[in-house]
Motif scaffolding. Structure first.
Motif, short mmCIF file in Angstrom:
data_model
loop_
_atom_site.label_atom_id
_atom_site.label_comp_id
_atom_site.label_asym_id
_atom_site.label_seq_id
_atom_site.Cartn_x
_atom_site.Cartn_y
_atom_site.Cartn_z
N UNK A 53 -8.69 14.87 7.78
CA UNK A 53 -8.04 15.99 8.46
C UNK A 53 -6.52 15.85 8.47
N UNK A 54 -6.04 14.64 8.56
CA UNK A 54 -4.60 14.40 8.58
C UNK A 54 -4.27 13.24 7.65
N UNK A 55 -3.05 13.13 7.31
CA UNK A 55 -2.61 12.00 6.49
C UNK A 55 -2.64 12.32 5.00
N UNK A 56 -2.01 11.46 4.26
CA UNK A 56 -1.94 11.63 2.81
C UNK A 56 -3.25 11.22 2.16
N UNK A 57 -3.50 11.74 0.99
CA UNK A 57 -4.69 11.37 0.23
C UNK A 57 -4.56 9.91 -0.22
N UNK A 58 -5.68 9.20 -0.18
CA UNK A 58 -5.70 7.79 -0.59
C UNK A 58 -6.05 7.68 -2.06
N UNK A 59 -5.69 6.57 -2.66
CA UNK A 59 -6.10 6.30 -4.03
C UNK A 59 -7.60 5.99 -4.02
N UNK A 60 -8.30 6.46 -5.02
CA UNK A 60 -9.73 6.22 -5.11
C UNK A 60 -10.01 4.73 -5.28
N UNK A 61 -10.95 4.18 -4.51
CA UNK A 61 -11.30 2.77 -4.68
C UNK A 61 -11.78 2.44 -6.09
N UNK A 62 -12.47 3.36 -6.72
CA UNK A 62 -12.93 3.13 -8.09
C UNK A 62 -11.75 2.99 -9.05
N UNK A 103 3.79 -0.09 -4.92
CA UNK A 103 3.44 -1.37 -4.28
C UNK A 103 2.74 -1.20 -2.94
N UNK A 104 3.05 -0.15 -2.19
CA UNK A 104 2.41 0.05 -0.90
C UNK A 104 0.96 0.50 -1.03
N UNK A 105 0.55 0.96 -2.18
CA UNK A 105 -0.81 1.45 -2.40
C UNK A 105 -1.84 0.36 -2.62
N UNK A 106 -1.43 -0.89 -2.64
CA UNK A 106 -2.34 -1.97 -2.98
C UNK A 106 -2.96 -2.64 -1.76
N UNK A 107 -2.58 -2.25 -0.56
CA UNK A 107 -3.10 -2.91 0.64
C UNK A 107 -4.62 -2.77 0.70
N UNK A 108 -5.30 -3.88 0.94
CA UNK A 108 -6.73 -3.89 1.01
C UNK A 108 -7.41 -4.17 -0.31
N UNK A 109 -6.63 -4.18 -1.40
CA UNK A 109 -7.21 -4.44 -2.71
C UNK A 109 -6.76 -5.77 -3.29
N UNK A 110 -5.53 -6.17 -3.04
CA UNK A 110 -5.04 -7.45 -3.58
C UNK A 110 -4.78 -8.42 -2.46
#
Length: 110
Positions: A53-62, A103-110
């Motif tokens: 409902x709010x916030x920016x779209x996230x990068x797909x985990x796949x 670089x900020x998009x990698x949180x939770x993946x690396x």
């Protein structure tokens, strides 16, 4: 004096590229995409995101998983180098669907 055509290798060129044609059957990239898209259940990641409902779209985990594993397979272990490859390498662009995480998009993946 000999007359040679100039070397234009250091100039940029706009070339139309179909990303889906870059991933050829029988290659590591094809197998990577097939396994992640068809064999892995990544629905567990959906619980982490509360941005419907709010916030920016996230990068797909796949997509992120494909980028990271492709980077590791090519010897790239730095998130900055993987992000740069997504901007400049046609193979990374094809695997990611031209997603270019910063670089900020990698949180939770690396």
């Amino acid at each position: 004096m000999a007359n040679y055509k100039p070397d234009l290798s250091c100039q940029s060129k706009f070339i139309p590229i179909n990303f889906s044609e870059q991933i050829l059957p029988g290659t590591f990239e094809y197998a990577l995409c097939y396994i992640i898209e068809n064999k892995l259940d990544l629905s567990g990641f959906d619980a982490w995101y509360h941005n419907d409902k709010t916030g920016a779209a996230a990068y797909s985990p796949a997509v992120m998983l494909k980028i990271i594993l492709l980077g590791y397979a090519h010897g790239l272990i730095s998130s900055r180098r993987i992000a740069k490859a997504c901007e400049h390498n046609i193979l990374f662009m094809s695997v990611s669907g031209d997603v270019q995480p910063h670089n900020n998009g990698w949180h939770g993946f690396l």
